[in-house]
Design a protein around this motif. Structure first.
Motif, PDB file in Angstrom:
ATOM      1  N   LEU A   1      -1.248   7.995 -13.025  1.00 43.82           N
ATOM      2  CA  LEU A   1      -2.539   8.572 -12.645  1.00 43.82           C
ATOM      3  C   LEU A   1      -3.699   7.761 -13.218  1.00 43.82           C
ATOM      4  O   LEU A   1      -4.727   7.590 -12.552  1.00 43.82           O
ATOM      5  N   ASN A   2      -3.524   7.252 -14.420  1.00 44.65           N
ATOM      6  CA  ASN A   2      -4.561   6.414 -15.022  1.00 44.65           C
ATOM      7  C   ASN A   2      -4.737   5.122 -14.222  1.00 44.65           C
ATOM      8  O   ASN A   2      -5.862   4.655 -14.024  1.00 44.65           O
ATOM      9  N   GLU A   3      -3.639   4.553 -13.772  1.00 46.54           N
ATOM     10  CA  GLU A   3      -3.721   3.352 -12.925  1.00 46.54           C
ATOM     11  C   GLU A   3      -4.463   3.667 -11.629  1.00 46.54           C
ATOM     12  O   GLU A   3      -5.263   2.862 -11.159  1.00 46.54           O
ATOM     13  N   MET A   4      -4.196   4.836 -11.060  1.00 46.02           N
ATOM     14  CA  MET A   4      -4.911   5.253  -9.852  1.00 46.02           C
ATOM     15  C   MET A   4      -6.410   5.365 -10.151  1.00 46.02           C
ATOM     16  O   MET A   4      -7.241   4.905  -9.371  1.00 46.02           O
ATOM     17  N   GLU A   5      -6.726   5.961 -11.293  1.00 46.71           N
ATOM     18  CA  GLU A   5      -8.121   6.147 -11.693  1.00 46.71           C
ATOM     19  C   GLU A   5      -8.808   4.801 -11.951  1.00 46.71           C
ATOM     20  O   GLU A   5      -9.908   4.553 -11.449  1.00 46.71           O
ATOM     21  N   LEU A   6      -8.162   3.936 -12.709  1.00 46.67           N
ATOM     22  CA  LEU A   6      -8.764   2.648 -13.066  1.00 46.67           C
ATOM     23  C   LEU A   6      -9.023   1.767 -11.847  1.00 46.67           C
ATOM     24  O   LEU A   6      -9.940   0.948 -11.857  1.00 46.67           O
ATOM     25  N   SER A   7      -8.224   1.921 -10.794  1.00 47.86           N
ATOM     26  CA  SER A   7      -8.397   1.094  -9.600  1.00 47.86           C
ATOM     27  C   SER A   7      -9.306   1.755  -8.563  1.00 47.86           C
ATOM     28  O   SER A   7      -9.408   1.284  -7.438  1.00 47.86           O
ATOM     29  N   GLY A   8      -9.970   2.851  -8.958  1.00 49.99           N
ATOM     30  CA  GLY A   8     -10.966   3.463  -8.089  1.00 49.99           C
ATOM     31  C   GLY A   8     -10.462   4.555  -7.173  1.00 49.99           C
ATOM     32  O   GLY A   8     -11.168   4.981  -6.259  1.00 49.99           O
ATOM     33  N   GLY A   9      -9.251   5.055  -7.403  1.00 52.18           N
ATOM     34  CA  GLY A   9      -8.657   6.027  -6.488  1.00 52.18           C
ATOM     35  C   GLY A   9      -9.141   7.458  -6.615  1.00 52.18           C
ATOM     36  O   GLY A   9      -9.006   8.236  -5.684  1.00 52.18           O
ATOM     37  N   GLU A  10      -9.674   7.827  -7.776  1.00 48.59           N
ATOM     38  CA  GLU A  10     -10.110   9.200  -8.011  1.00 48.59           C
ATOM     39  C   GLU A  10      -9.024  10.212  -7.634  1.00 48.59           C
ATOM     40  O   GLU A  10      -9.214  11.079  -6.770  1.00 48.59           O
ATOM     41  N   PRO A  11      -7.860  10.148  -8.287  1.00 51.98           N
ATOM     42  CA  PRO A  11      -6.759  11.057  -7.928  1.00 51.98           C
ATOM     43  C   PRO A  11      -7.099  12.513  -8.194  1.00 51.98           C
ATOM     44  O   PRO A  11      -7.789  12.837  -9.155  1.00 51.98           O
ATOM     45  N   ASP A  12      -6.601  13.374  -7.303  1.00 51.76           N
ATOM     46  CA  ASP A  12      -6.801  14.812  -7.448  1.00 51.76           C
ATOM     47  C   ASP A  12      -5.576  15.524  -6.882  1.00 51.76           C
ATOM     48  O   ASP A  12      -4.867  14.986  -6.024  1.00 51.76           O
ATOM     49  N   VAL A  13      -5.357  16.743  -7.345  1.00 53.09           N
ATOM     50  CA  VAL A  13      -4.253  17.568  -6.867  1.00 53.09           C
ATOM     51  C   VAL A  13      -4.567  18.036  -5.455  1.00 53.09           C
ATOM     52  O   VAL A  13      -5.654  18.549  -5.195  1.00 53.09           O
ATOM     53  N   VAL A  14      -3.611  17.866  -4.535  1.00 53.66           N
ATOM     54  CA  VAL A  14      -3.820  18.310  -3.160  1.00 53.66           C
ATOM     55  C   VAL A  14      -2.776  19.329  -2.715  1.00 53.66           C
ATOM     56  O   VAL A  14      -2.937  19.947  -1.662  1.00 53.66           O
ATOM     57  N   ALA A  15      -1.710  19.513  -3.490  1.00 57.20           N
ATOM     58  CA  ALA A  15      -0.669  20.467  -3.087  1.00 57.20           C
ATOM     59  C   ALA A  15       0.260  20.764  -4.251  1.00 57.20           C
ATOM     60  O   ALA A  15       0.292  20.035  -5.253  1.00 57.20           O
ATOM     61  N   HIS A  16       1.031  21.825  -4.079  1.00 57.85           N
ATOM     62  CA  HIS A  16       2.072  22.201  -5.024  1.00 57.85           C
ATOM     63  C   HIS A  16       3.353  22.414  -4.226  1.00 57.85           C
ATOM     64  O   HIS A  16       3.355  23.138  -3.224  1.00 57.85           O
ATOM     65  N   ASP A  17       4.422  21.762  -4.620  1.00 58.49           N
ATOM     66  CA  ASP A  17       5.720  21.926  -3.968  1.00 58.49           C
ATOM     67  C   ASP A  17       6.451  23.043  -4.697  1.00 58.49           C
ATOM     68  O   ASP A  17       6.971  22.852  -5.801  1.00 58.49           O
ATOM     69  N   ALA A  18       6.482  24.223  -4.099  1.00 58.30           N
ATOM     70  CA  ALA A  18       7.086  25.390  -4.746  1.00 58.30           C
ATOM     71  C   ALA A  18       8.587  25.189  -4.979  1.00 58.30           C
ATOM     72  O   ALA A  18       9.131  25.710  -5.954  1.00 58.30           O
ATOM     73  N   ALA A  19       9.230  24.415  -4.132  1.00 52.90           N
ATOM     74  CA  ALA A  19      10.679  24.206  -4.267  1.00 52.90           C
ATOM     75  C   ALA A  19      11.020  23.396  -5.516  1.00 52.90           C
ATOM     76  O   ALA A  19      12.012  23.670  -6.191  1.00 52.90           O
ATOM     77  N   THR A  20      10.205  22.389  -5.837  1.00 59.44           N
ATOM     78  CA  THR A  20      10.487  21.519  -6.977  1.00 59.44           C
ATOM     79  C   THR A  20       9.602  21.822  -8.183  1.00 59.44           C
ATOM     80  O   THR A  20       9.877  21.349  -9.287  1.00 59.44           O
ATOM     81  N   GLY A  21       8.509  22.542  -7.949  1.00 59.07           N
ATOM     82  CA  GLY A  21       7.548  22.810  -9.009  1.00 59.07           C
ATOM     83  C   GLY A  21       6.555  21.678  -9.212  1.00 59.07           C
ATOM     84  O   GLY A  21       5.677  21.752 -10.063  1.00 59.07           O
ATOM     85  N   GLU A  22       6.683  20.613  -8.434  1.00 59.66           N
ATOM     86  CA  GLU A  22       5.824  19.433  -8.608  1.00 59.66           C
ATOM     87  C   GLU A  22       4.437  19.660  -8.002  1.00 59.66           C
ATOM     88  O   GLU A  22       4.289  20.321  -6.978  1.00 59.66           O
ATOM     89  N   TYR A  23       3.456  19.065  -8.671  1.00 59.61           N
ATOM     90  CA  TYR A  23       2.102  19.005  -8.148  1.00 59.61           C
ATOM     91  C   TYR A  23       1.934  17.636  -7.508  1.00 59.61           C
ATOM     92  O   TYR A  23       2.421  16.627  -8.028  1.00 59.61           O
ATOM     93  N   ILE A  24       1.229  17.603  -6.385  1.00 57.76           N
ATOM     94  CA  ILE A  24       1.075  16.364  -5.628  1.00 57.76           C
ATOM     95  C   ILE A  24      -0.367  15.897  -5.721  1.00 57.76           C
ATOM     96  O   ILE A  24      -1.298  16.649  -5.410  1.00 57.76           O
ATOM     97  N   PHE A  25      -0.527  14.663  -6.174  1.00 60.77           N
ATOM     98  CA  PHE A  25      -1.837  14.026  -6.291  1.00 60.77           C
ATOM     99  C   PHE A  25      -1.976  12.972  -5.203  1.00 60.77           C
ATOM    100  O   PHE A  25      -1.018  12.245  -4.913  1.00 60.77           O
TER     101      PHE A  25
END
Length: 186
Positions: free
Chosen positions: A51-75
């Motif tokens: 996520l830091n690499e995404m941020e440093l390269s100008g991506g401005e990562p943010d959460v867009v979804a939650h996968d209830a089956a795996t519990g993962e958050y998707i950025f």
């Protein structure tokens, strides 16, 4: 500390940035709770590094979804335009190696892999566009089906005239206004 880990200061600074962005853009993640996301992030320093690499390269990562089956958050990268530090790239290593002169510095797929992220698929790109208006002046490489790539092509997308457009180009092409957007599951 390994190369793909953040210091405590870097981690705290990134979490602060992500929380501010999360709170500012609640339309992207209705019903999700920052504390649960932060706990998941703090449990995996390698994902924080990505996520830091995404941020440093100008991506401005943010959460867009939650996968209830795996519990993962998707950025996803949610910068208005394709991330600045990820432009002027051809599609993949094969395309990069095929160029005899005027080679770009890297390829989208290689850079994404080095960051520990995936480039968006067409479906993900279209989903992103339901959360705002992105790539009004730039375009982004998207995951290309093998049957298109085998023929030398690659796909990219942008948003013009209130519509998502998906186009094709030679995989070895690169432009100052074309980069890629990434996704990360945490």
């Amino acid at each position: 500390m390994s190369k793909k880990e953040l210091s405590l200061n870097e981690r705290d600074e990134l979490l602060k940035i992500l929380q501010i962005r999360f709170e500012k853009n609640m339309n992207r993640h209705k019903g999700l709770d920052w504390d649960a996301i932060q706990a998941r992030l703090e449990a995996d320093n390698s994902k924080l590094w990505s996520l830091n690499e995404m941020e440093l390269s100008g991506g401005e990562p943010d959460v867009v979804a939650h996968d209830a089956a795996t519990g993962e958050y998707i950025f996803y990268d949610c910068a208005t335009e394709s991330p600045k530090e990820r432009r002027s790239l051809c599609y993949d290593r094969e395309a990069l190696d095929s160029r005899k002169e005027n080679k770009p510095v890297d390829s989208a797929l290689d850079m994404a892999a080095s960051m520990g992220i995936e480039i968006l698929t067409e479906e993900q790109y279209r989903q992103l566009q339901t959360l705002g208006k992105f790539d009004l002046k730039t375009s982004s490489w998207i995951k290309t089906p093998p049957e298109i790539r085998k023929l030398g092509g690659a796909l990219f997308a942008d948003y013009r005239y209130n519509h998502v457009f998906v186009y094709h180009n030679g995989a070895s092409s690169y432009y100052a206004a074309r980069g890629f957007r990434g996704s990360l599951r945490v």
